[in-house]
Design an enzyme around this catalytic site. Structure first.
Site, PDB file in Angstrom:
ATOM      1  N   ILE A   3      -6.688   4.690   8.418  1.00  0.00           N
ATOM      2  CA  ILE A   3      -7.503   5.788   7.900  1.00  0.00           C
ATOM      3  C   ILE A   3      -8.128   6.578   9.049  1.00  0.00           C
ATOM      4  O   ILE A   3      -8.523   7.721   8.864  1.00  0.00           O
ATOM      5  CB  ILE A   3      -8.550   5.330   6.860  1.00  0.00           C
ATOM      6  CG1 ILE A   3      -9.509   4.284   7.399  1.00  0.00           C
ATOM      7  CG2 ILE A   3      -7.854   4.850   5.615  1.00  0.00           C
ATOM      8  CD1 ILE A   3     -10.632   3.909   6.423  1.00  0.00           C
ATOM      9  N   GLU A   4      -8.155   6.006  10.234  1.00  0.00           N
ATOM     10  CA  GLU A   4      -8.583   6.765  11.408  1.00  0.00           C
ATOM     11  C   GLU A   4      -7.619   7.925  11.673  1.00  0.00           C
ATOM     12  O   GLU A   4      -8.041   9.037  11.986  1.00  0.00           O
ATOM     13  CB  GLU A   4      -8.649   5.859  12.639  1.00  0.00           C
ATOM     14  CG  GLU A   4      -9.768   4.844  12.618  1.00  0.00           C
ATOM     15  CD  GLU A   4      -9.434   3.533  11.887  1.00  0.00           C
ATOM     16  OE1 GLU A   4     -10.201   2.572  12.037  1.00  0.00           O
ATOM     17  OE2 GLU A   4      -8.409   3.475  11.151  1.00  0.00           O
ATOM     18  N   GLU A  26       0.837  -1.202   0.000  1.00  0.00           N
ATOM     19  CA  GLU A  26       0.000   0.000   0.000  1.00  0.00           C
ATOM     20  C   GLU A  26       0.874   1.254   0.000  1.00  0.00           C
ATOM     21  O   GLU A  26       0.536   2.258  -0.631  1.00  0.00           O
ATOM     22  CB  GLU A  26      -0.919   0.018   1.221  1.00  0.00           C
ATOM     23  CG  GLU A  26      -1.978  -1.059   1.213  1.00  0.00           C
ATOM     24  CD  GLU A  26      -2.856  -1.003   2.438  1.00  0.00           C
ATOM     25  OE1 GLU A  26      -4.025  -0.595   2.294  1.00  0.00           O
ATOM     26  OE2 GLU A  26      -2.363  -1.346   3.540  1.00  0.00           O
ATOM     27  N   TYR A  49     -14.030  26.892  -0.300  1.00  0.00           N
ATOM     28  CA  TYR A  49     -13.963  25.435  -0.444  1.00  0.00           C
ATOM     29  C   TYR A  49     -12.870  24.978  -1.399  1.00  0.00           C
ATOM     30  O   TYR A  49     -12.347  23.875  -1.261  1.00  0.00           O
ATOM     31  CB  TYR A  49     -15.318  24.820  -0.817  1.00  0.00           C
ATOM     32  CG  TYR A  49     -16.038  25.492  -1.954  1.00  0.00           C
ATOM     33  CD1 TYR A  49     -15.695  25.253  -3.271  1.00  0.00           C
ATOM     34  CD2 TYR A  49     -17.088  26.364  -1.697  1.00  0.00           C
ATOM     35  CE1 TYR A  49     -16.363  25.874  -4.309  1.00  0.00           C
ATOM     36  CE2 TYR A  49     -17.770  26.981  -2.724  1.00  0.00           C
ATOM     37  CZ  TYR A  49     -17.396  26.730  -4.040  1.00  0.00           C
ATOM     38  OH  TYR A  49     -18.062  27.350  -5.055  1.00  0.00           O
ATOM     39  N   LYS A  73     -11.904   4.365   1.589  1.00  0.00           N
ATOM     40  CA  LYS A  73     -10.759   3.631   1.043  1.00  0.00           C
ATOM     41  C   LYS A  73     -11.321   2.511   0.153  1.00  0.00           C
ATOM     42  O   LYS A  73     -11.362   1.342   0.538  1.00  0.00           O
ATOM     43  CB  LYS A  73      -9.912   3.067   2.191  1.00  0.00           C
ATOM     44  CG  LYS A  73      -8.590   2.471   1.765  1.00  0.00           C
ATOM     45  CD  LYS A  73      -7.766   2.059   2.983  1.00  0.00           C
ATOM     46  CE  LYS A  73      -6.465   1.430   2.573  1.00  0.00           C
ATOM     47  NZ  LYS A  73      -5.658   1.030   3.736  1.00  0.00           N
TER      48      LYS A  73
END
Length: 121
Positions: free
Chosen positions: A73-74, A22, A54, A99
């Site tokens: 991903i946390e 990854e 934005y 993900k």
């Protein structure tokens, strides 16, 4: 707070994950961010300086996604929500990190983590 700015489906390539492949190959991450803030002044003035831009927010979020890899991903979601809350006008933010290419050995559509945080005042 009932006013919100939503940035949905922001996609960038990152090298996050617990597996070496990854980190080497990278993969796409998709981010949804919802900011809660008072938009009354921006509505009255019609000036971008009275709101969260934005486009600039998207640039800052992509910089986090493409920057230093993390395992979870946390952790990525926490870094992204910190960016969202950096503007003192934002009362609260919700960030979802998707993900879709997660290394799951079964058919699936998405893996996601959602965090909601409020400003500490």
């Amino acid at each position: 707070m009932t006013d919100r700015i939503a940035l949905t489906g922001l996609r960038a390539r990152g090298r996050h994950g617990v597996y070496d492949f990854e980190r080497v190959q990278g993969q796409d991450f998709v981010v949804d961010a919802v900011l809660e803030l008072d938009l009354a002044q921006a509505a009255r003035s019609d000036e971008v300086t009275d709101t969260v831009h934005y486009g600039e927010l998207a640039e800052r979020l992509v910089a986090v996604i493409t920057d230093e890899p993390v395992n979870l991903i946390e952790t990525l979601a926490d870094r992204l929500i910190t960016v969202c809350l950096a503007d003192p006008r934002v009362c609260a933010a919700t960030v979802t990190v998707h993900k879709p290419e997660a290394p799951v050995p079964h058919t699936f559509t998405d893996v996601a983590v959602t965090m909601r945080r409020s400003q500490v005042r």
